[in-house]
Scaffold this motif. Structure first.
Motif, mmCIF file in Angstrom:
data_model
loop_
_atom_site.group_PDB
_atom_site.id
_atom_site.type_symbol
_atom_site.label_atom_id
_atom_site.label_comp_id
_atom_site.label_asym_id
_atom_site.label_seq_id
_atom_site.Cartn_x
_atom_site.Cartn_y
_atom_site.Cartn_z
ATOM 1 N N ALA A 224 15.645 -17.749 -6.244
ATOM 2 C CA ALA A 224 16.270 -16.554 -6.872
ATOM 3 C C ALA A 224 17.262 -15.597 -5.890
ATOM 4 O O ALA A 224 18.342 -15.322 -6.493
ATOM 5 N N VAL A 225 16.632 -15.458 -4.711
ATOM 6 C CA VAL A 225 17.416 -14.488 -3.757
ATOM 7 C C VAL A 225 18.759 -15.072 -3.495
ATOM 8 O O VAL A 225 19.809 -14.089 -3.713
ATOM 9 N N PRO A 226 19.051 -16.138 -3.160
ATOM 10 C CA PRO A 226 20.301 -16.631 -2.564
ATOM 11 C C PRO A 226 21.056 -16.880 -3.870
ATOM 12 O O PRO A 226 22.373 -16.555 -3.675
ATOM 13 N N THR A 227 20.591 -17.100 -4.951
ATOM 14 C CA THR A 227 21.414 -17.382 -6.205
ATOM 15 C C THR A 227 21.830 -16.263 -6.914
ATOM 16 O O THR A 227 23.082 -15.912 -7.270
ATOM 17 N N VAL A 228 21.028 -14.948 -6.572
ATOM 18 C CA VAL A 228 21.508 -13.713 -7.118
ATOM 19 C C VAL A 228 22.520 -12.934 -6.119
ATOM 20 O O VAL A 228 23.626 -12.449 -6.754
ATOM 21 N N ALA A 229 22.426 -13.369 -4.866
ATOM 22 C CA ALA A 229 23.307 -12.584 -3.865
ATOM 23 C C ALA A 229 24.965 -12.815 -4.275
ATOM 24 O O ALA A 229 25.232 -14.118 -4.405
ATOM 25 N N THR A 230 25.762 -11.748 -4.096
ATOM 26 C CA THR A 230 27.052 -12.214 -4.566
ATOM 27 C C THR A 230 27.849 -12.625 -3.299
ATOM 28 O O THR A 230 28.672 -13.492 -3.424
ATOM 29 N N GLU A 231 27.267 -12.511 -2.141
ATOM 30 C CA GLU A 231 27.656 -13.036 -0.843
ATOM 31 C C GLU A 231 26.756 -13.871 -0.239
ATOM 32 O O GLU A 231 25.597 -13.493 0.029
ATOM 33 N N ARG A 232 26.833 -15.162 0.051
ATOM 34 C CA ARG A 232 25.956 -16.108 0.630
ATOM 35 C C ARG A 232 26.597 -16.601 1.945
ATOM 36 O O ARG A 232 27.638 -16.752 2.317
#
Length: 532
Positions: A224-232
């Protein structure tokens, strides 16, 4: 047939050969017969399955607890490269330690665990009582320190959750004082003692739920966390970036990497719980060792996935570590908060993610008290603790109720130095990693030296590899003991000194002096409680 007399004052009813060849293919009668051969009358209810035994250790190892708590340390010392590669290194060596412990656990499945093993392994050289005394006190104090650090870290996380929920550090959010944090800590310990006063069937249920929560929580957060982040972050950053900007005056890359390993090694502790629960576990000489190994192995896999997933949401390391950010410098909380805020304009999703972690830490502390109490029960059963007759009593539900509340009380007292100085508190908690690993290494050392020729393995054994694995485990513990005693900041002052060697050395001097001045005259190691 009982073995003749005593060796070195260590009361035993059967020799290793007789214990190892106890007839039976498993089941309650077999477990009870084997425990009697080891010198103890069964007093605890044997209701735990392999899954339940594993669940206790897995919940204490709790990758969500250790990685979340020390994620900032990992970022500061080496960053992604240290965490991504340091975790499997520490994990592999922890598995070696676990294998060596599991082999001994299979031979001697009792609640006393490590201190009983040391006494048994040294009995042929008459050093059993001293080996038992030294191992037992390092083990139990290390366990109390683990409970202290886990529940205090939960209290701190609750503080951060409240801060972010009320606007954050830059939006007028409420920052709880150190007195409020210690009150949180006390309330958490009180609830853990209450839960651990319930029958073992309830603890089995909570333990399995905790294991499932940890497992599912890791997968939810790592996706969830990396998927939601707009910048990875890029794969190159995650797998190759080595952070040398630590504001600690340390410039050696190897030194930085070593300090970053603390996150991994701190997390991978507490799996001796499976040994302490063996008197409540069915087919203990097989399921106890398997519980140790499976808790470590599965934690290594899911922990690495968690590290990878969260690190893909990391961009600006200095900002995440800055005490002026919304989470007050709590790095992983800031990662979660920013990921959701960048996508939805609100960080509420990140706060919910922190809630998932908080529940995992809560269950970690609960299981830690379970393990503490069984160790205190067994140690006092053998007369090693002040007021031993009080602490080894069990209630009508066959729960060592007094040992439960003693463990909670001591863990509260060990957190009180935080009111005066976090440096003093950190010195206390440092015993949670190094002190506990010293207790792990002592019986392994005795198995590969003094007991090398007479040790008789149980159903779970390493065969010809046992001695080599044991030596590797001892050398690893010696290595991390030295590495984690090194200064973590330069120049070294009273506020930046690493007090780990002071705390662990102080514990050793206390244990040694108490032995020389008193215990050597009356402590005879594990003693039988069988009639006649």
């Amino acid at each position: 047939m009982a073995e003749e007399g005593q060796r070195g004052g260590y009361s035993r009813l059967a020799g290793d050969e007789e214990v190892a060849t106890a007839s039976g293919g498993g089941g309650g009668d077999y477990d009870e017969r084997k425990l009697r051969l080891l010198g103890y009358e069964p007093q605890l209810k044997r209701n735990l399955s392999l899954l339940s035994n594993f669940a206790v250790s897995f919940s204490i190892v709790s990758v969500l607890t250790g990685i979340t708590t020390l994620f900032g340390t990992g970022l500061q010392f080496g960053g992604p490269a240290t965490m991504v590669y340091g975790w499997p290194i520490a994990g592999a060596m922890t598995l070696v330690v676990g294998l060596a412990m599991a082999e001994i656990c299979s031979a001697y499945p009792t609640s006393g665990g490590l201190y009983f093993w040391s006494a048994r392994l040294c009995s042929h050289r008459r050093w059993g009582p001293f080996a038992s005394w030294l191992t037992g006190w390092f083990n139990i104090v290390g366990q109390w320190a683990v409970t202290t650090s886990v529940d205090f870290s939960l209290a701190q996380l609750i503080q951060v959750i409240i801060l972010l929920s009320t606007g954050g550090n830059n939006g007028g959010g409420y920052m709880a004082s150190k007195y409020v944090v210690i009150a949180f800590h006390a309330a958490i310990l009180l609830s853990h003692a209450a839960i651990n006063s319930l029958p073992i069937t309830w603890l089995s249920f909570f333990g399995q739920f905790a294991a499932a929560w940890n497992m599912l929580g890791v997968f939810v957060l790592m996706i969830a966390v990396p998927t939601v982040a707009t910048e990875r972050a890029s794969a190159k950053f995650v797998f190759t970036h080595f952070n040398t900007e630590n504001n600690a005056g340390i410039h050696s890359n190897f030194y930085i990497f070593v300090l970053g390993l603390l996150m991994s090694q701190y997390t991978l502790t507490g799996y001796d719980a499976s040994a302490h629960m063996t008197e409540e576990t069915k087919n203990a000489d097989r399921n106890g060792p398997i519980g140790i190994i499976s808790a470590i192995g599965i934690s290594i896999i899911v922990g690495w996935g968690y590290i990878l997933g969260i690190t893909f949401a990391v961009k600006d390391i200095p900002y995440l570590l800055n005490p002026e950010n919304d989470a007050g410098g709590y790095a992983i909380a800031e990662v979660f908060y920013l990921a959701f805020k960048s996508r939805y304009g609100s960080g509420i999703g990140g706060i919910i993610c922190l809630g998932i972690v908080a529940v995992a830490i809560y269950f970690c502390g609960m299981s830690s008290v379970t393990s503490n109490s069984r160790m205190a029960y067994a140690f006092s059963r053998d007369g090693a603790m002040p007021l031993s007759s009080v602490w080894h009593k069990v209630n009508k539900h066959e729960v060592p109720i007094n040992a439960v509340w003693l463990s909670a009380l001591i863990s509260l007292c060990m957190a009180l130095p935080s009111l005066g100085s976090l440096v003093a508190f950190q010195a206390m908690v440092s015993i949670a990693t190094i002190g506990l690993y010293v207790a792990y290494a002592l019986p392994i050392l005795f198995r590969v030296t003094l007991a090398r020729k007479h040790f008789v393995p149980g159903p779970f054994n390493l065969g010809r590899c046992g001695v080599a694995v044991g030596w590797a485990a001892v050398l690893w513990v010696a290595t991390i003991t030295v590495l984690f005693s090194l200064p973590v900041s330069y120049p070294v002052t009273k506020d930046t000194l690493n007090y780990t060697p002071v705390a662990v050395g102080g514990l050793f001097l206390l244990v040694l002096s108490s032995w020389l001045l008193s215990a050597r005259h009356w402590f005879k190691g594990p003693i039988t409680n069988l009639d006649g």
